[in-house]
Scaffold this motif. Sequence first.
Motif, PDB file in Angstrom:
ATOM      1  N   ASN A   6       0.837  -1.205   0.000  1.00  0.00           N
ATOM      2  CA  ASN A   6       0.000   0.000   0.000  1.00  0.00           C
ATOM      3  C   ASN A   6       0.868   1.249   0.000  1.00  0.00           C
ATOM      4  O   ASN A   6       1.983   1.271   0.486  1.00  0.00           O
ATOM      5  N   GLN A  33       0.483   5.605   0.365  1.00  0.00           N
ATOM      6  CA  GLN A  33      -0.399   6.731   0.655  1.00  0.00           C
ATOM      7  C   GLN A  33       0.425   7.983   0.881  1.00  0.00           C
ATOM      8  O   GLN A  33       1.506   7.931   1.461  1.00  0.00           O
ATOM      9  N   GLN A  76      -5.165  14.412   5.407  1.00  0.00           N
ATOM     10  CA  GLN A  76      -5.367  13.231   4.593  1.00  0.00           C
ATOM     11  C   GLN A  76      -6.830  12.829   4.686  1.00  0.00           C
ATOM     12  O   GLN A  76      -7.321  12.531   5.778  1.00  0.00           O
ATOM     13  N   ASP A  79      -8.117  10.481   2.339  1.00  0.00           N
ATOM     14  CA  ASP A  79      -8.233   9.120   1.830  1.00  0.00           C
ATOM     15  C   ASP A  79      -8.131   8.155   3.009  1.00  0.00           C
ATOM     16  O   ASP A  79      -7.415   8.421   3.981  1.00  0.00           O
ATOM     17  N   ASP A  82     -12.078   7.638  -0.813  1.00  0.00           N
ATOM     18  CA  ASP A  82     -11.547   9.002  -0.972  1.00  0.00           C
ATOM     19  C   ASP A  82     -12.610   9.967  -0.476  1.00  0.00           C
ATOM     20  O   ASP A  82     -13.667  10.106  -1.110  1.00  0.00           O
ATOM     21  N   CYS A 139      -6.903   2.636  -6.524  1.00  0.00           N
ATOM     22  CA  CYS A 139      -6.223   3.905  -6.245  1.00  0.00           C
ATOM     23  C   CYS A 139      -7.212   5.049  -6.296  1.00  0.00           C
ATOM     24  O   CYS A 139      -8.244   4.985  -6.976  1.00  0.00           O
ATOM     25  N   ASN A 175      -4.463  14.367  -2.086  1.00  0.00           N
ATOM     26  CA  ASN A 175      -4.131  13.136  -1.357  1.00  0.00           C
ATOM     27  C   ASN A 175      -4.036  11.999  -2.360  1.00  0.00           C
ATOM     28  O   ASN A 175      -4.757  12.003  -3.367  1.00  0.00           O
ATOM     29  N   THR A 220      -3.595   7.553  -2.714  1.00  0.00           N
ATOM     30  CA  THR A 220      -3.563   6.238  -2.073  1.00  0.00           C
ATOM     31  C   THR A 220      -3.642   5.164  -3.147  1.00  0.00           C
ATOM     32  O   THR A 220      -4.400   5.312  -4.108  1.00  0.00           O
ATOM     33  N   HIS A 225      -4.006  -1.561   7.865  1.00  0.00           N
ATOM     34  CA  HIS A 225      -2.912  -1.004   7.082  1.00  0.00           C
ATOM     35  C   HIS A 225      -1.674  -1.879   7.242  1.00  0.00           C
ATOM     36  O   HIS A 225      -1.326  -2.298   8.341  1.00  0.00           O
ATOM     37  N   HIS A 252       0.240   5.111   8.574  1.00  0.00           N
ATOM     38  CA  HIS A 252      -0.974   5.537   7.885  1.00  0.00           C
ATOM     39  C   HIS A 252      -2.023   5.989   8.884  1.00  0.00           C
ATOM     40  O   HIS A 252      -2.840   6.855   8.574  1.00  0.00           O
ATOM     41  N   GLY A 310      -1.397   9.641   7.308  1.00  0.00           N
ATOM     42  CA  GLY A 310      -1.076   9.335   5.922  1.00  0.00           C
ATOM     43  C   GLY A 310      -0.099  10.290   5.297  1.00  0.00           C
ATOM     44  O   GLY A 310      -0.040  10.445   4.080  1.00  0.00           O
TER      45      GLY A 310
END
Lengths: 277, 232
Positions: A33, A35, A43, A45, A69, A223, A267, A269, B10, B22, B26
């Motif tokens: 992942n 981000q 943030q 997301d 999101d 994404c 943002n 991700t 996560h 995260h 993030g």
Amino acid sequence: MNPYPNSGTYPVPGEQDMMPTVEIRPFTYQISNLQGIGTCERQEDSFGFVNALDDEKISRRGLLAVLADGMGGMSGGKLASETTVATMRGDFEEFDMSGDIPRQLCSAAAKADDIVFGQLAGKGGSTLIACLFYREKLYFVSAGDSFLYLMRNGSLYRINAEHNVLHRKFEDRIADKDISLRSITNERENRAVTRYIGCGKLRDPDRFVRPLPLYVGDIVMLCSDGVANVLPPERIVEALESPSVDEMCRMMNAEISDNPTGQYRDNYTALLIRCAY
Amino acid sequence: MGYTTCPNGHLYDPEQYASCPHCNGGSNMIDFTGGGYPQGTIAPGSFGGDYPQGTVAPNGFGGGGVQNEKIMGTHADPSAGFNPDEVNKTVAPSDYSGGPSKTIAVFEAEQGFVPVVGWLVCTEGNKEEKGKSFNLLSKRNKIGRDRESDVRITGDNAISGYNASIAFDEEECSFTLIPSDTANNVRINGKAVYVPTTIVAYDEIRLGVTHLVFVPFCSERFSWGKKAEDKV
């Protein structure tokens, strides 16, 4: 009797006194992942996996990946996206894996929609992409303008529909046999999402009615538009050709972060899942 | 050594981070190049070096396959949604309070409301529309099949998504029908029109096979503007 055991040996038709066996190797999933906050203040997301590191649970109940999101510029964007992810993850734990999985995914999305609407009274919302990898097949449900990609045999495919005004206009114009798309591609309103978690009336999220069989080497990427609206498809393909999922994330992050001073970056991700043995 | 998951699902490397980066907003990118880091993400039981080499397209990736054939989904133009120079935030629907400001009619700007100034009444056409009335507001009213139309006519495929509009001018108390740039004609009292044309009470407007009779509310006998002034 389990009709689809995930491991074991099976007799192959042959001489009775010579019974060659074939070992069936189950899939494993290489996961990563990514981000980043971009140039935003916070943030908005959110994302999460279920069973990402549990081989036994993956084979029994599947692997869930969720991305949301939050609506930029709205109060409660982060709350909406966190609630969306938490609801999907929580409901997944109660799924009947022998039942109608697409319907259960849609029900979970509708529940998240009700909860977020109840929290924010329509003044906030979130996109949603939820993917379930189960028995080497892919199920998904989505709403909004986040992206679900499949990379297979070197080709990149966008799987989910984009729920925004621009694509609704595309549909209307195509139905009207008017394909002068350029006249509607530059309007500010085009980016407004038309289906999302928190609208209070989510009835028709995008989804697979039948799951997509997966093959070794397939890469699935969830994404936010902070990735897909910054990296053109060619750059995404280049990143997804990296030897490891970590390298894929590293490449994409480097490109997204290569930001001229002062230029706005949303943002971003990305969740990456590669099918392997 | 390997990845772990936090309670929120996560993935992160506990040797790189004391807690999930995260969950801290993030703002951090996991540094995959940290010392002692194994190659690749550690999969349950089998992550690591045994996976096959990443697939490589023949001759690398040119623009043709990706641009013209391989991108499926709803993008008519794969690059349509990609513009690094644009502010690329997911945008809430425009009726969100606090959302992006929208253009509003002059009357609304001055008086704070958008009143009805007339109607179109469907006298012929699709059975679902026949007999219905459509409000005309103090602004330019789009007429067509589009969902965004102010006067939305369904069930008549001979009507364009945006076929025409009717504009009301408060100062002159006049109504003007403006045909849009579409292949489908608009007729007023049986005559095709191609330029903005003033309409008066009981003019019949034909779009496709749908007949609409125009009935004005604002006239010499009534004006919202005069009404508003009376209250000042």
